[in-house]
Write a protein that holds these residues in place. Sequence first.
Motif, PDB file in Angstrom:
ATOM      1  N   MET A 178      -0.683   5.666  -7.127  1.00  0.00           N
ATOM      2  CA  MET A 178      -1.620   5.433  -6.038  1.00  0.00           C
ATOM      3  C   MET A 178      -1.867   3.949  -5.787  1.00  0.00           C
ATOM      4  O   MET A 178      -2.432   3.570  -4.766  1.00  0.00           O
ATOM      5  CB  MET A 178      -2.939   6.164  -6.306  1.00  0.00           C
ATOM      6  N   GLY A 179      -1.416   3.096  -6.737  1.00  0.00           N
ATOM      7  CA  GLY A 179      -1.436   1.660  -6.466  1.00  0.00           C
ATOM      8  C   GLY A 179      -0.517   1.292  -5.313  1.00  0.00           C
ATOM      9  O   GLY A 179      -0.608   0.215  -4.737  1.00  0.00           O
ATOM     10  N   GLN A 197      -0.422  -2.620  -6.802  1.00  0.00           N
ATOM     11  CA  GLN A 197      -1.175  -2.937  -5.591  1.00  0.00           C
ATOM     12  C   GLN A 197      -0.690  -4.225  -4.943  1.00  0.00           C
ATOM     13  O   GLN A 197      -0.983  -4.472  -3.776  1.00  0.00           O
ATOM     14  CB  GLN A 197      -2.674  -3.038  -5.895  1.00  0.00           C
ATOM     15  N   TRP A 242      -0.605   2.665  -2.481  1.00  0.00           N
ATOM     16  CA  TRP A 242      -1.237   3.167  -1.254  1.00  0.00           C
ATOM     17  C   TRP A 242      -0.901   2.296  -0.038  1.00  0.00           C
ATOM     18  O   TRP A 242      -0.629   2.806   1.041  1.00  0.00           O
ATOM     19  CB  TRP A 242      -2.748   3.269  -1.443  1.00  0.00           C
ATOM     20  N   ARG A 259      -1.689   0.236 -12.365  1.00  0.00           N
ATOM     21  CA  ARG A 259      -1.986   0.508 -10.960  1.00  0.00           C
ATOM     22  C   ARG A 259      -2.255  -0.789 -10.211  1.00  0.00           C
ATOM     23  O   ARG A 259      -1.806  -0.962  -9.077  1.00  0.00           O
ATOM     24  CB  ARG A 259      -3.180   1.468 -10.844  1.00  0.00           C
ATOM     25  N   TYR A 282      -9.130  -4.655  -7.230  1.00  0.00           N
ATOM     26  CA  TYR A 282     -10.386  -4.811  -7.958  1.00  0.00           C
ATOM     27  C   TYR A 282     -10.422  -3.841  -9.124  1.00  0.00           C
ATOM     28  O   TYR A 282     -10.156  -2.658  -8.976  1.00  0.00           O
ATOM     29  CB  TYR A 282     -11.532  -4.535  -6.976  1.00  0.00           C
TER      30      TYR A 282
END
Lengths: 242, 287
Positions: free
Chosen positions: A89-90, A145, A92, A141, A68
Motif C-alpha cells: 500500500m506504500g 512511498q 498507493w 512501506r 509520515y
Amino acid sequence: MALRIRDLTLGYDRHPAVHHLDLDLATGSLTAIVGPNGAGKSTLLKGLTGELPPLEGRIDRGAARLAYLPQLSEVDRSFPLAVGAFVAMGLWHRVGAFGRVRGKDAMRVGEALAAVGLTGFDRRPISALSGGQMQRVMFARLLLQDAELILLDEPFTALDTKTAADLLAVVQRWHGEGRTVLAVLHDMEAVRRHFPETLLLAREKVAHGATDTVLTAENLFRARQMSEAFDDSANLCARGAA
Amino acid sequence: MSWLVDPFADFAFMQRALLGCLAISLGATPVGVFLLLRRMSLTGDAMAHAILPGAAVGYLVAGLNLGAMTLGGVMAGLVVAVLTGAVARFTSLREDASLAAFYLISLALGVLLVSLKGSNVDLMHVLFGTVLALDDAALTLLCAITTFTLVTLALIFRPLVLECADPRFLASVSRWSGPVHFLFLGLVVLNLVAGFQALGTLMAVGIMILPAAAARFWANSIGGMLAVAAAIAAASSVAGLLASFHAGLPSGPAIILAAGTLYLLSLAFGPSGSLAARYWPRAHLEA
C-alpha cells in the motif's frame, strides 16, 4: 527549500503546543527534532501533514510528496492482512485505489522487505509480528512511498540495537538519495553521531542549525526551563492579536 | 435425499424464498465481514432499529407497499448514517456514542409513528419478515441490492480495507477516507432494508453478522473470510428453510438459528483462534 514555516502556532483548545515558529529546511537536509516531553515535537509533525490545522501562520511545502510515520500507529494489528499486501500500500501513489500491483511494482515490494531485513515475510499475517518487526514493516512501506519529504516520529523507540541500526541505515539511504528527512528523537548520542542538523524545540524554537552548535549545554538547559505550560487562565497571546 | 430437494422442486414459494435468501447471503455477508473487521458489529443492530421509523412512515402513507416502505427505510437509515458519521468526524464524540444517540431518537420516533396507526398484523411482517411470501417486486429488489452491493464493494475494496486496517495512512495518501466510510454505511443500510423484506428488521442483522463472526474462525485472509461467510450464510438459508418446511417453524428465526448453530460450531472447532485451537493446539513447528 523543501519546507518554509512562518509564524506557525499549533495547539489544542486554544493552548499553543508550538508557538510562533519560523523554520526553513533545505532540500535534502537530515534534521533531528529534539526537546523535552510536551515540547510540541509530535504536534509540529501533525501540523506538517495537515492532520492538525494551524491556529496561526503558514506552512509551505510546495508540491513535495510526503510520508509520515506516526508515534502511535493506528494500525489494527488484528486485521487479517499479510505483510506483503500491507507494505504494497506504500505504492498507493502509483496504483491508487484501482491499479494492479504487478511486474516492477511487485518487485519493489520484495526489495523494500529485503531492505528492512524481512525477506520471506510477505505472506505472514501482520498479527503475527513482534513490535520491532512491525516497525520494520512500517519502514518498508515508507520506502515504497518514494516521498520527497519524510517525517518520522520517534522511529527508533523501543527497538533493539540491531533493529535500530538497520532502520537508521534506511534513513541514511534516504539522505543519500537527496530526500528531506525530519525525525523526532530522544537519543542525543544518535543525534550527534548521525544527524547533521537539529531543531531544538520547547514550544518555541530554542535553536536550529548544525547539530553541534544546537546541542550545547546552555541550549539544553534553556529548553528544560521552558516548562510544559498549559495554564487554564492564560492571557491571550499578544503576538497573536497583532 | 428427497426431503432435501423436493420442497424446493415442488413448491414455487420455496424457490422464491431460496432465491431471496441466497441473494441476501451474497450481499449482506461481505458487508457483515467488514462491519466485524471494523469492530462495528453492533452498528448493524443499531442501524436496523434506525430504519424502523422510515418504514413506518412508508407504511402510514401508502399501506403495506414495498416501494414506499423500502424508500422510507433507506431514507431513515441514510439520514442516521450521515448524521452519525458527520458527528464522529467533526466533533469529539466517538462514532459509537453518536450512533447510539441518533438510532435511539430514530427508534422512539418509529415506535411513536407505529402506535399512531394502532396495532396491525401487517406490521408484524415488517418486524419479522415474510420470506415465504416474497413477490416478484421484492425478489427483484433483493437481487438488485445484492448486485449493487457486490459491484460497489469490488470498486471500493482497496480503500475500504485500508480504512479498516490503517485509517490514518489512507487519509495521508488519498481523499478516499470520508467517501469510502459513507459509501460503506450506505451499503449497510441498503442491505438491512433488503433483509427486512425477507427476514424482518430484527432478523436481518443476524444474516449479516453471524456468518461473518463464524468465518473469523476459519480464515486468516479477507478473501477467505468473505468466501466462508457467504457459504455459511447460504447453508444456513437452505437449512433454515428446510427446517421451516418440514417442522412448520417460522422461517426467519429458523434461518438465523441455523447460522447461530454454525457460529457456535466454528467458535468451538474452527482452525483459527477457536476454543479447540487454544486448548488443543496442533504440534508446533521448528521455526
